[in-house]
Design a protein around this motif. Sequence first.
Motif, PDB file in Angstrom:
ATOM      1  N   CYS A 281     -15.548  -3.831  12.939  1.00  0.00           N
ATOM      2  CA  CYS A 281     -14.752  -4.181  11.774  1.00  0.00           C
ATOM      3  C   CYS A 281     -13.274  -4.015  12.137  1.00  0.00           C
ATOM      4  N   LEU A 282     -12.534  -5.103  11.989  1.00  0.00           N
ATOM      5  CA  LEU A 282     -11.086  -5.082  12.192  1.00  0.00           C
ATOM      6  C   LEU A 282     -10.407  -5.172  10.839  1.00  0.00           C
ATOM      7  N   ALA A 283      -9.425  -4.324  10.600  1.00  0.00           N
ATOM      8  CA  ALA A 283      -8.584  -4.447   9.419  1.00  0.00           C
ATOM      9  C   ALA A 283      -7.452  -5.413   9.750  1.00  0.00           C
ATOM     10  N   ARG A 284      -6.867  -6.014   8.742  1.00  0.00           N
ATOM     11  CA  ARG A 284      -5.777  -6.969   8.971  1.00  0.00           C
ATOM     12  C   ARG A 284      -4.643  -6.332   9.781  1.00  0.00           C
ATOM     13  N   THR A 285      -4.480  -5.033   9.688  1.00  0.00           N
ATOM     14  CA  THR A 285      -3.413  -4.323  10.396  1.00  0.00           C
ATOM     15  C   THR A 285      -3.729  -4.082  11.873  1.00  0.00           C
ATOM     16  N   SER A 286      -4.940  -4.375  12.289  1.00  0.00           N
ATOM     17  CA  SER A 286      -5.363  -4.108  13.665  1.00  0.00           C
ATOM     18  C   SER A 286      -4.674  -5.053  14.641  1.00  0.00           C
ATOM     19  N   TYR A 287      -4.302  -4.529  15.788  1.00  0.00           N
ATOM     20  CA  TYR A 287      -3.769  -5.345  16.879  1.00  0.00           C
ATOM     21  C   TYR A 287      -4.766  -5.298  18.019  1.00  0.00           C
ATOM     22  N   VAL A 288      -5.361  -6.446  18.304  1.00  0.00           N
ATOM     23  CA  VAL A 288      -6.260  -6.567  19.444  1.00  0.00           C
ATOM     24  C   VAL A 288      -5.426  -7.212  20.542  1.00  0.00           C
TER      25      VAL A 288
END
Length: 174
Positions: A59-66
């Motif tokens: 699960c990635l939150a919108r704030t995540s930087y991949v």
Amino acid sequence: MAQWQEVGPDVFYTTRWPVTVSDEELRWLEDKARVSSRGRARLCAHPDPEAWLHEMVICLARTSYVRPHRHQRPESAHIIRGAGDLVLFDEQGGVRKVLPLSDCGGGKAFFVRLAEPVYHTYVLKTDFLTFHETTLGPLDRALTEFAPWAPADAPSAAAFMERLRADLAAANRA
């Protein structure tokens, strides 16, 4: 969730057999991603990092930087919830292809398989993007190569993602 044990920052394993994931656990995973400093959390269905097959619900939150990266192994992703773009880059960091993804019924592709190494990242269109990722094990961090043109630190990463979002929006208007 008592059946999931945290073994690293935002990484959870279970000893339960067979491994199942419920809607309640997906909501729990979103809560974990929401409060994570990295904006993500994962449930590992494989027993340990040495397993030959790795299956994860991420699960990635919108704030995540991949940070854009590529793997020397194939990987696939099946979107469970949410929507976003999987952005594929060329060697110099130019956008090679944008793959709009969403959960089943969302009107976009809900499955993608990358069989060859290509730099990629996710740009979320919803507050969370939850997907089932499958790749070969065992875990070998040396097989993940981060793009040299992509920032590693938070302040530069925010500017990079803001620029990428603007570029994608401009390309969609053209």
